[in-house]
Scaffold this motif. Structure first.
Motif, PDB file in Angstrom:
ATOM      1  N   LEU A 199      78.926 -42.702  47.585  1.00 47.43           N
ATOM      2  CA  LEU A 199      79.718 -41.560  47.180  1.00 47.43           C
ATOM      3  C   LEU A 199      79.146 -40.960  45.902  1.00 47.43           C
ATOM      4  O   LEU A 199      79.163 -41.599  44.852  1.00 47.43           O
ATOM      5  N   GLY A 200      78.627 -39.760  46.001  1.00 50.22           N
ATOM      6  CA  GLY A 200      78.123 -39.033  44.838  1.00 50.22           C
ATOM      7  C   GLY A 200      79.064 -37.910  44.474  1.00 50.22           C
ATOM      8  O   GLY A 200      80.002 -37.599  45.216  1.00 50.22           O
ATOM      9  N   THR A 201      78.815 -37.278  43.352  1.00 48.17           N
ATOM     10  CA  THR A 201      79.736 -36.221  42.899  1.00 48.17           C
ATOM     11  C   THR A 201      79.663 -34.988  43.786  1.00 48.17           C
ATOM     12  O   THR A 201      80.568 -34.151  43.756  1.00 48.17           O
ATOM     13  N   THR A 213      70.401 -42.395  36.883  1.00 48.04           N
ATOM     14  CA  THR A 213      71.253 -42.471  38.068  1.00 48.04           C
ATOM     15  C   THR A 213      71.779 -43.895  38.141  1.00 48.04           C
ATOM     16  O   THR A 213      71.000 -44.841  38.171  1.00 48.04           O
ATOM     17  N   GLU A 214      73.097 -44.031  38.132  1.00 45.37           N
ATOM     18  CA  GLU A 214      73.703 -45.357  38.227  1.00 45.37           C
ATOM     19  C   GLU A 214      74.476 -45.471  39.530  1.00 45.37           C
ATOM     20  O   GLU A 214      75.169 -44.539  39.937  1.00 45.37           O
ATOM     21  N   ALA A 264      79.876 -47.539  47.724  1.00 49.14           N
ATOM     22  CA  ALA A 264      79.131 -47.604  46.474  1.00 49.14           C
ATOM     23  C   ALA A 264      79.227 -46.224  45.832  1.00 49.14           C
ATOM     24  O   ALA A 264      79.201 -45.205  46.533  1.00 49.14           O
ATOM     25  N   TRP A 265      79.367 -46.190  44.526  1.00 48.97           N
ATOM     26  CA  TRP A 265      79.469 -44.910  43.820  1.00 48.97           C
ATOM     27  C   TRP A 265      78.187 -44.636  43.052  1.00 48.97           C
ATOM     28  O   TRP A 265      77.598 -45.556  42.459  1.00 48.97           O
ATOM     29  N   THR A 266      77.774 -43.391  43.067  1.00 48.22           N
ATOM     30  CA  THR A 266      76.547 -43.014  42.374  1.00 48.22           C
ATOM     31  C   THR A 266      76.814 -41.839  41.432  1.00 48.22           C
ATOM     32  O   THR A 266      77.506 -40.889  41.805  1.00 48.22           O
ATOM     33  N   TYR A 267      76.292 -41.958  40.231  1.00 50.02           N
ATOM     34  CA  TYR A 267      76.437 -40.890  39.238  1.00 50.02           C
ATOM     35  C   TYR A 267      75.078 -40.625  38.613  1.00 50.02           C
ATOM     36  O   TYR A 267      74.345 -41.555  38.273  1.00 50.02           O
ATOM     37  N   ILE A 305      78.085 -54.902  40.720  1.00 59.58           N
ATOM     38  CA  ILE A 305      76.639 -54.729  40.641  1.00 59.58           C
ATOM     39  C   ILE A 305      76.357 -53.310  40.187  1.00 59.58           C
ATOM     40  O   ILE A 305      76.807 -52.351  40.810  1.00 59.58           O
ATOM     41  N   LEU A 306      75.627 -53.192  39.079  1.00 58.16           N
ATOM     42  CA  LEU A 306      75.222 -51.875  38.583  1.00 58.16           C
ATOM     43  C   LEU A 306      73.720 -51.763  38.720  1.00 58.16           C
ATOM     44  O   LEU A 306      72.976 -52.593  38.189  1.00 58.16           O
ATOM     45  N   GLU A 307      73.259 -50.750  39.432  1.00 54.88           N
ATOM     46  CA  GLU A 307      71.823 -50.485  39.509  1.00 54.88           C
ATOM     47  C   GLU A 307      71.574 -49.125  38.882  1.00 54.88           C
ATOM     48  O   GLU A 307      72.285 -48.169  39.187  1.00 54.88           O
ATOM     49  N   ARG A 308      70.606 -49.065  38.005  1.00 55.52           N
ATOM     50  CA  ARG A 308      70.337 -47.777  37.358  1.00 55.52           C
ATOM     51  C   ARG A 308      68.859 -47.473  37.383  1.00 55.52           C
ATOM     52  O   ARG A 308      68.021 -48.364  37.265  1.00 55.52           O
ATOM     53  N   GLN A 309      68.574 -46.202  37.519  1.00 56.96           N
ATOM     54  CA  GLN A 309      67.222 -45.698  37.378  1.00 56.96           C
ATOM     55  C   GLN A 309      67.188 -44.836  36.138  1.00 56.96           C
ATOM     56  O   GLN A 309      68.082 -44.007  35.924  1.00 56.96           O
TER      57      GLN A 309
END
Lengths: 254, 254
Positions: free
Chosen positions: B76-78, A193-194, B245-248, A219-223
DNA sequence: TAGTGGTCTAGACCACTTC
DNA sequence: AAGTGGTCTAGACCACTAA
């Protein structure tokens, strides 16, 4: 002809955009601009400061005010994480440094390994108590001389203790990078998840990334999760905004 | 105590971050700061300009220099595109305006429909010749009084001619929004590619989005595809960076 | 070492907004 | 109407760097 700093800035901006001053070229000397617009030189300086904040120019002493080139943006897609890259056991693989698009050379990347207390975001991502000790692997990634981004990965101590991941030797992690090592320990990454956002850099960030004024950071945060849904890595990157674009392709959910 | 504008800026920044001046409060008057640091007021003004460029404060006449609040970021997620939302035939559905998190009210959103020549990005995405005419549906989305983003969608004329999509009536598109209409015309969206980057706004963008100095924009470009791989919509959004913030989430590719 | 931008001081006047 | 920040002018001196 007499005018305010906004007018001067507008005129210069228009001239730049019209191609009169192409990227890499320098504007006329500030006192020439002042004479042309019939304003005080300080008014010109304020106009230039405005353009600088917009990211259009960077004044350099003794050389003049140079028009910033727009370096080509590197498009980062999810394929940079492809398993085939680390499963092949490629020495020196690193998806993070792939972001700079050039192979690793000594001195390219500095890194520090440390045990640090988890901040709230780290704690939530790794499902540990805030303040609990986690391993931090922090690096500064460069493209040639130019820093492009910092990236810090966080791990639960029990996951990575006594692995190459926490070996402070400079250079890529042997064994297929961090993901290769995790895989060989039975924690193969399957899902990520980014989250991305943007802001102006802190003065500290501006210094380490050598950012010109008017350049934001992303800023990129990833799990990173294993197949059973356990998060085995949390990472946070700070990127010079002008150098990166992220791309994601997805099915529209039901 | 005598010092340069950087020192003054550092001191103010530290005080802000230490919570001495919480968000929404105002800094001391500029001449007070000048007296305290034993510098000229113009030096203080330069320090304040620095903090403004960093996005920390916004000076307001007669009220003082106020510390900017960090509004909560909308993630914001898909799932905001989920089919169930438009297939249910919800009146007034719009994934784009969902981004502002509040229901539609008259006057919220301005929109213009026009035929425009395709720029390179549009042409490439929609697979038409550069300069070919395409429909543009442009809107300015607000959260209450505050603009949050602009969004322009582009369509091939033959896909949307005589549909509600190109009806210039204000408000949501009847029939489940743009995607609902496309679906009913046999072009159901199945897949998307989104690309994100960031930069400082142009003065024009800063004006329409009412951006304070020191606030970057994030550019989102998306292509929407049908099941057979045809791109039926290209869209470009310009967002106030502090609000989104965008989340993928994705599987790691093989 | 000359030439460019950078910083600071000083003072006048303007512009807006709250009271 | 008063008080805050905004803009402009003027001039001195500093700092870095390419020639």
């Amino acid at each position: 002809m007499a005018s305010g700093y906004r007018d001067v800035a507008d005129a210069l901006r228009a001239a730049i955009e019209a191609g009169k001053y192409p990227p890499g070229s320098t504007l006329p000397k500030q006192d020439e601009i002042a004479a042309r617009h019939e304003v005080n030189i300080h008014t010109v300086r304020k106009a230039v400061a405005q353009l600088e904040a917009e990211g259009l120019v960077t004044p350099i002493r003794r050389r003049g005010t140079v028009v910033r080139a727009r370096p080509p943006m590197r498009r980062l897609g999810t394929e940079r994480y492809a398993k085939s890259r680390w499963k092949a056991g490629i020495i020196g693989f690193s998806a993070d440094r792939e972001a700079s698009g050039v192979p690793w050379k000594p001195g390219d990347q500095t890194q520090t390994i440390a045990k640090v207390p988890a901040d709230d975001a780290i704690a939530k991502a790794l499902d540990v108590e805030p303040g609990a000790e986690v391993y931090e692997r922090a690096r500064l990634v460069k493209d040639g001389d130019q820093p492009t981004h910092t990236l810090a990965s966080y791990y639960r101590p029990e996951d990575v203790e006594d692995t190459p991941i926490v070996d402070p030797t400079p250079g890529p992690i042997p064994g297929g990078g961090g993901f290769g090592v995790l895989t060989s320990k039975g924690m193969e990454p399957e899902r990520m998840t980014e989250t991305i956002h943007s802001r102006m850099p802190t003065p500290e960030e501006a210094e380490t990334l050598e950012l010109p004024a008017g350049e934001p950071v992303m800023i990129l945060e990833r799990q990173t999760f294993t197949a059973d849904g356990r998060c085995v890595e949390f990472a946070r990157g700070v990127h010079a905004a002008s150098r990166f674009a992220w791309t994601y392709t997805f099915q529209i959910p039901e």
